[in-house]
Structure formats: C-alpha cells, structure tokens
Design a protein around this motif. Structure first.
Motif, PDB file in Angstrom:
ATOM      1  N   PRO A  37     -19.344   1.973  27.318  1.00 28.77           N
ATOM      2  CA  PRO A  37     -18.207   2.645  27.066  1.00 28.77           C
ATOM      3  C   PRO A  37     -18.829   3.678  27.691  1.00 28.77           C
ATOM      4  O   PRO A  37     -19.587   4.226  28.387  1.00 28.77           O
ATOM      5  CB  PRO A  37     -19.141   3.196  25.718  1.00 28.77           C
ATOM      6  N   SER A  38     -18.128   4.415  29.435  1.00 28.23           N
ATOM      7  CA  SER A  38     -18.162   5.351  30.220  1.00 28.23           C
ATOM      8  C   SER A  38     -16.880   6.466  30.280  1.00 28.23           C
ATOM      9  O   SER A  38     -15.280   6.122  29.143  1.00 28.23           O
ATOM     10  CB  SER A  38     -17.790   4.872  30.832  1.00 28.23           C
ATOM     11  N   ASP A  39     -17.344   7.554  30.762  1.00 28.01           N
ATOM     12  CA  ASP A  39     -16.681   8.638  30.554  1.00 28.01           C
ATOM     13  C   ASP A  39     -15.207   8.323  31.410  1.00 28.01           C
ATOM     14  O   ASP A  39     -13.584   8.611  31.007  1.00 28.01           O
ATOM     15  CB  ASP A  39     -17.069   9.733  31.037  1.00 28.01           C
ATOM     16  N   TRP A  68      -9.372  -0.774  29.880  1.00 22.78           N
ATOM     17  CA  TRP A  68      -9.496   0.528  29.170  1.00 22.78           C
ATOM     18  C   TRP A  68      -8.539   0.543  28.060  1.00 22.78           C
ATOM     19  O   TRP A  68      -8.869   1.012  26.863  1.00 22.78           O
ATOM     20  CB  TRP A  68      -7.543   1.271  30.135  1.00 22.78           C
ATOM     21  N   ARG A  69      -7.872  -0.572  27.828  1.00 28.21           N
ATOM     22  CA  ARG A  69      -7.446  -1.393  26.399  1.00 28.21           C
ATOM     23  C   ARG A  69      -8.066  -1.135  25.897  1.00 28.21           C
ATOM     24  O   ARG A  69      -7.514  -1.620  24.369  1.00 28.21           O
ATOM     25  CB  ARG A  69      -6.045  -2.689  26.929  1.00 28.21           C
ATOM     26  N   ASP A  70      -9.124  -2.031  25.934  1.00 32.35           N
ATOM     27  CA  ASP A  70     -10.311  -2.642  24.934  1.00 32.35           C
ATOM     28  C   ASP A  70     -11.515  -0.671  25.133  1.00 32.35           C
ATOM     29  O   ASP A  70     -11.702  -1.404  23.910  1.00 32.35           O
ATOM     30  CB  ASP A  70     -11.174  -3.007  25.973  1.00 32.35           C
ATOM     31  N   PRO A  74     -11.665   6.316  27.937  1.00 31.85           N
ATOM     32  CA  PRO A  74     -10.498   6.801  27.562  1.00 31.85           C
ATOM     33  C   PRO A  74      -9.829   6.795  29.149  1.00 31.85           C
ATOM     34  O   PRO A  74      -8.569   7.576  28.835  1.00 31.85           O
ATOM     35  CB  PRO A  74     -10.826   8.378  27.421  1.00 31.85           C
ATOM     36  N   ARG A  75     -10.055   7.053  30.132  1.00 31.67           N
ATOM     37  CA  ARG A  75      -9.261   7.251  31.371  1.00 31.67           C
ATOM     38  C   ARG A  75      -9.792   6.560  32.444  1.00 31.67           C
ATOM     39  O   ARG A  75     -11.085   6.053  32.516  1.00 31.67           O
ATOM     40  CB  ARG A  75      -9.137   8.464  31.950  1.00 31.67           C
ATOM     41  N   PRO A 104      -0.027   5.597  30.239  1.00 34.08           N
ATOM     42  CA  PRO A 104      -0.060   6.390  29.918  1.00 34.08           C
ATOM     43  C   PRO A 104      -0.199   6.958  31.328  1.00 34.08           C
ATOM     44  O   PRO A 104      -1.462   7.827  31.734  1.00 34.08           O
ATOM     45  CB  PRO A 104       0.003   7.536  28.996  1.00 34.08           C
ATOM     46  N   ALA A 105       0.661   8.170  31.574  1.00 33.45           N
ATOM     47  CA  ALA A 105       0.346   8.565  33.196  1.00 33.45           C
ATOM     48  C   ALA A 105      -1.129   9.506  32.764  1.00 33.45           C
ATOM     49  O   ALA A 105      -2.052  10.153  33.877  1.00 33.45           O
ATOM     50  CB  ALA A 105       0.856   9.514  33.180  1.00 33.45           C
ATOM     51  N   SER A 106      -0.748  10.312  31.740  1.00 31.21           N
ATOM     52  CA  SER A 106      -2.136  11.303  30.809  1.00 31.21           C
ATOM     53  C   SER A 106      -3.355  10.617  31.105  1.00 31.21           C
ATOM     54  O   SER A 106      -4.670  11.364  31.317  1.00 31.21           O
ATOM     55  CB  SER A 106      -1.699  11.705  29.882  1.00 31.21           C
TER      56      SER A 106
END
Length: 205
Positions: A37-39, A68-70, A74-75, A104-106
């Motif tokens: 898990p990372s930022d 990311w899908r896993d 979060p980004r 998502p672009a966000s």
C-alpha cells in the motif's frame, strides 16, 4: 611482482568486484515485486508517438492500472516530458491512455517534467511534497528498478518497486542481459556523480 603492479592488479580486482556486486543487485531487485500500500503508483515514462504509448510504455501502464484496480494506491502518477516538436509529453500520453481504459481522471496525476529518470523523480518528489503525500510504488522495467528506487529515495520519497513482466524489454535473454549491463553502468555512474545517463531514446527514461 612490484608494488606498482600489485596496486594495479588490486585495483582491477576491486573494480571487477564492485561491478559484479552491482550487477547482482540489479538482477536481484529486478526479480522482486515489492508492491505494498502506497500513496501513489508512479509510472516511469518511455517513448510515445503522437500521444500513443510505445510498447514499452504501454506495458508499464497496464501494470500500473492493475495495481490501482487492486487498491494498492489511490492515485496513479504519470511522468515524463517531451522533446522539441512533440504534441504530447510522456506524462500526458500516459494519463490519456489510462483514462481511456476507465481509470477516473481524478485518480491520475500527470507530472510532465523531466527529460530522464532523475529529473522525473525529482519532479514527482516535489509534487508529493506540495500535495502532502510521501510513499510511491514505482513501475518500470525490471532492470531499471534498482536505479529508479535509489533515485526516488534520494529525492525524499519512500519508494518501492513493482516491475512489469511484459513488454519488449523482458522478452529475450539477450535483451535482458543487455539491459542488466546497461543498468549496472548507469547505477554506478549515478552513485559516483548523482547524475543521470538516460537519453530520450533509451526506453528507460
């Protein structure tokens, strides 16, 4: 054997040992998927053609998307500048590709700065400091992992690596050996000078 000759031989033995140990470290880190898990998942750039990621870059992006899908981070942060005349930077082409895949672009941050690994990671570290995050899971090719991780940590990031296992750079033993050789020299150069030897056409930017 004279003292001068002994010194020369001793120096050569030490040089061979340093190169050998460095090559072993490159190979060992390349074999490890250190995902946690990372930022942010940070995708290191490679060539793009008028907005279309090259095969090398696409392999990295597919792996980052899956991470990311896993839920690993979060980004996704895409990096890499562009050459004179380019309509897109590597970061922008990567961001657009990920959004087209349904991310998502966000959740995608493009950092279109840096002409090489070092410059890109320094730009990511600056962005992380501005936004208040600090840990990164780096996605690149296996042989690039150790040098990228070293540069990221030197730039102030808490960094680990999750190398891609697909793409043209990992398909043949000949290619793998060539990149291990290249990365061994590049890492030694960086550790001596804290400068990068990447080029725009290296595929390891």
């Amino acid at each position: 054997m004279t003292w001068g000759a002994r010194l020369v031989v001793g120096g050569l033995v030490m040089l061979v040992a340093v190169v050998g140990v460095t090559a072993l470290r490159v190979w060992q880190v390349a074999r490890v998927d250190d995902q946690r898990p990372s930022d942010a998942v940070v995708v290191l750039g490679a060539a793009q053609y008028n907005g279309e990621p090259s095969a090398v870059l696409a392999a990295r992006l597919k792996h980052a998307e899956q991470l990311w899908r896993d839920g690993v981070a979060p980004r996704i942060v895409t990096v890499g500048g562009g050459r004179t005349g380019d309509r897109y930077t590597e970061a922008e082409a990567s961001r657009d590709w990920l959004v087209e895949q349904g991310v998502p672009a966000s959740a995608v941050e493009a950092v279109p700065r840096g002409a090489d690994t070092l410059g890109s990671l320094e730009a990511v570290a600056a962005t992380a400091q501005e936004q208040g995050w600090s840990s990164a899971l780096l996605v690149s090719d296996p042989w690039h992992s150790l040098r990228a991780r070293t540069m990221a940590r030197d730039a102030g990031l808490s960094a680990w690596t999750s190398p891609t296992r697909s793409g043209p750079i990992v398909q043949t033993r000949e290619t793998q050996l060539r990149y291990i050789y290249r990365e061994t020299g590049a890492l030694l150069f960086y550790e001596l000078t804290h400068a990068s030897v990447d080029t725009a056409s290296s595929g390891l930017g």
